[in-house]
Design a protein around this motif. Structure first.
Motif, PDB file in Angstrom:
ATOM      1  N   ARG A   1      17.023  15.868 -31.436  1.00  0.00           N
ATOM      2  CA  ARG A   1      16.802  16.536 -30.151  1.00  0.00           C
ATOM      3  C   ARG A   1      17.711  15.981 -29.064  1.00  0.00           C
ATOM      4  O   ARG A   1      18.332  16.712 -28.310  1.00  0.00           O
ATOM      5  CB  ARG A   1      15.336  16.422 -29.713  1.00  0.00           C
ATOM      6  CG  ARG A   1      15.024  17.266 -28.458  1.00  0.00           C
ATOM      7  CD  ARG A   1      13.698  16.906 -27.826  1.00  0.00           C
ATOM      8  NE  ARG A   1      13.642  15.544 -27.337  1.00  0.00           N
ATOM      9  CZ  ARG A   1      14.250  15.112 -26.230  1.00  0.00           C
ATOM     10  NH1 ARG A   1      14.990  15.920 -25.517  1.00  0.00           N
ATOM     11  NH2 ARG A   1      14.130  13.863 -25.854  1.00  0.00           N
TER      12      ARG A   1
ATOM     13  N   SER B   1      20.640  18.087 -27.157  1.00  0.00           N
ATOM     14  CA  SER B   1      20.521  18.324 -25.717  1.00  0.00           C
ATOM     15  C   SER B   1      21.822  18.019 -24.973  1.00  0.00           C
ATOM     16  O   SER B   1      22.047  18.528 -23.881  1.00  0.00           O
ATOM     17  CB  SER B   1      19.375  17.509 -25.128  1.00  0.00           C
ATOM     18  OG  SER B   1      19.677  16.126 -25.149  1.00  0.00           O
TER      19      SER B   1
ATOM     20  N   TYR C   1      19.908  24.029 -36.545  1.00  0.00           N
ATOM     21  CA  TYR C   1      18.825  24.212 -35.588  1.00  0.00           C
ATOM     22  C   TYR C   1      18.868  25.591 -34.926  1.00  0.00           C
ATOM     23  O   TYR C   1      17.872  26.303 -34.888  1.00  0.00           O
ATOM     24  CB  TYR C   1      18.889  23.109 -34.524  1.00  0.00           C
ATOM     25  CG  TYR C   1      17.768  23.149 -33.535  1.00  0.00           C
ATOM     26  CD1 TYR C   1      16.461  22.831 -33.911  1.00  0.00           C
ATOM     27  CD2 TYR C   1      17.990  23.511 -32.216  1.00  0.00           C
ATOM     28  CE1 TYR C   1      15.423  22.866 -33.008  1.00  0.00           C
ATOM     29  CE2 TYR C   1      16.957  23.548 -31.299  1.00  0.00           C
ATOM     30  CZ  TYR C   1      15.675  23.226 -31.697  1.00  0.00           C
ATOM     31  OH  TYR C   1      14.641  23.267 -30.790  1.00  0.00           O
TER      32      TYR C   1
ATOM     33  N   GLU D   1      13.469  13.225 -33.089  1.00  0.00           N
ATOM     34  CA  GLU D   1      13.752  12.919 -31.677  1.00  0.00           C
ATOM     35  C   GLU D   1      15.234  12.591 -31.483  1.00  0.00           C
ATOM     36  O   GLU D   1      15.844  12.978 -30.481  1.00  0.00           O
ATOM     37  CB  GLU D   1      12.876  11.757 -31.195  1.00  0.00           C
ATOM     38  CG  GLU D   1      13.070  11.387 -29.744  1.00  0.00           C
ATOM     39  CD  GLU D   1      12.715  12.499 -28.766  1.00  0.00           C
ATOM     40  OE1 GLU D   1      13.171  12.418 -27.612  1.00  0.00           O
ATOM     41  OE2 GLU D   1      12.006  13.448 -29.124  1.00  0.00           O
TER      42      GLU D   1
ATOM     43  N   LEU E   1      13.429  20.674 -35.756  1.00  0.00           N
ATOM     44  CA  LEU E   1      14.101  19.381 -35.558  1.00  0.00           C
ATOM     45  C   LEU E   1      13.839  18.466 -36.753  1.00  0.00           C
ATOM     46  O   LEU E   1      14.737  17.760 -37.212  1.00  0.00           O
ATOM     47  CB  LEU E   1      13.630  18.720 -34.266  1.00  0.00           C
ATOM     48  CG  LEU E   1      14.060  19.404 -32.977  1.00  0.00           C
ATOM     49  CD1 LEU E   1      13.361  18.773 -31.778  1.00  0.00           C
ATOM     50  CD2 LEU E   1      15.575  19.338 -32.807  1.00  0.00           C
TER      51      LEU E   1
END
Length: 172
Positions: free
Chosen positions: A56, A60, A29, A53, A36
């Protein structure tokens, strides 16, 4: 316990089975600028079904882990200035923006000792933290070199209070 687990970047083994696979996601990434969705497809191709998702969310949680690794790879040299030696510290900040994002995600603040050729300050903050000389630990005898973003009386006062000097570019 690994640093990834200790810093809550890696907490459970599911589709991302270990910290090495998590680092692969980070490198795809951030390093190779994959989206993503492309990172998720890479994991799916190798047998671990993940959505973009899910990628992600995992990425994070990596901020503290990546910052700790950066500090280990580029150690801060803690050295008192003795015998009239000075550190000539070049300071600046830059933003990091994820692929496809419309705004920056993080800001990196660095201080480089031009004489010793070593990183002496490093800090990663959110994108709302402005560039500031208040973020650094100055020592008496330091000479700070900074651009016009740092040329405010409050910031320069911070440097002087620590016994350091400054050279800043001022806008005309």
């Amino acid at each position: 316990m690994s640093r990834a687990q200790e810093l809550a970047a890696f907490s459970r083994s599911r589709a991302v089975k270990n910290p090495a696979e998590l680092m692969r996601a980070v490198m795809l990434y951030c390093g190779l600028d994959y989206s993503l969705r492309d990172v998720a497809a890479n994991f799916t191709r190798l047998g671990s079904r993940l959505s973009d998702e899910a990628i992600r969310k995992r990425l994070s949680g990596c901020e503290a882990w990546l910052e700790a690794m950066l500090q280990e790879m580029l150690p801060v040299r803690e050295k008192e200035i003795k015998g009239g030696l000075r550190r000539l510290i070049l300071t600046d900040g830059t933003t990091i923006q994820a692929p496809g994002a419309r705004t920056s995600d993080y800001r990196v603040h660095l201080g480089w000792d031009c004489i010793e050729q070593k990183l002496v300050h490093s800090l990663v903050t959110d994108n709302k933290t402005p560039e500031s000389l208040k973020l650094y630990e100055w020592q008496p005898g330091d000479v700070v070199i900074a651009d016009a973003a740092y040329a405010t009386s409050q910031q320069l006062k911070t440097v002087k209070e620590k016994g350091a000097e400054y050279i800043v570019r001022c806008a005309a």
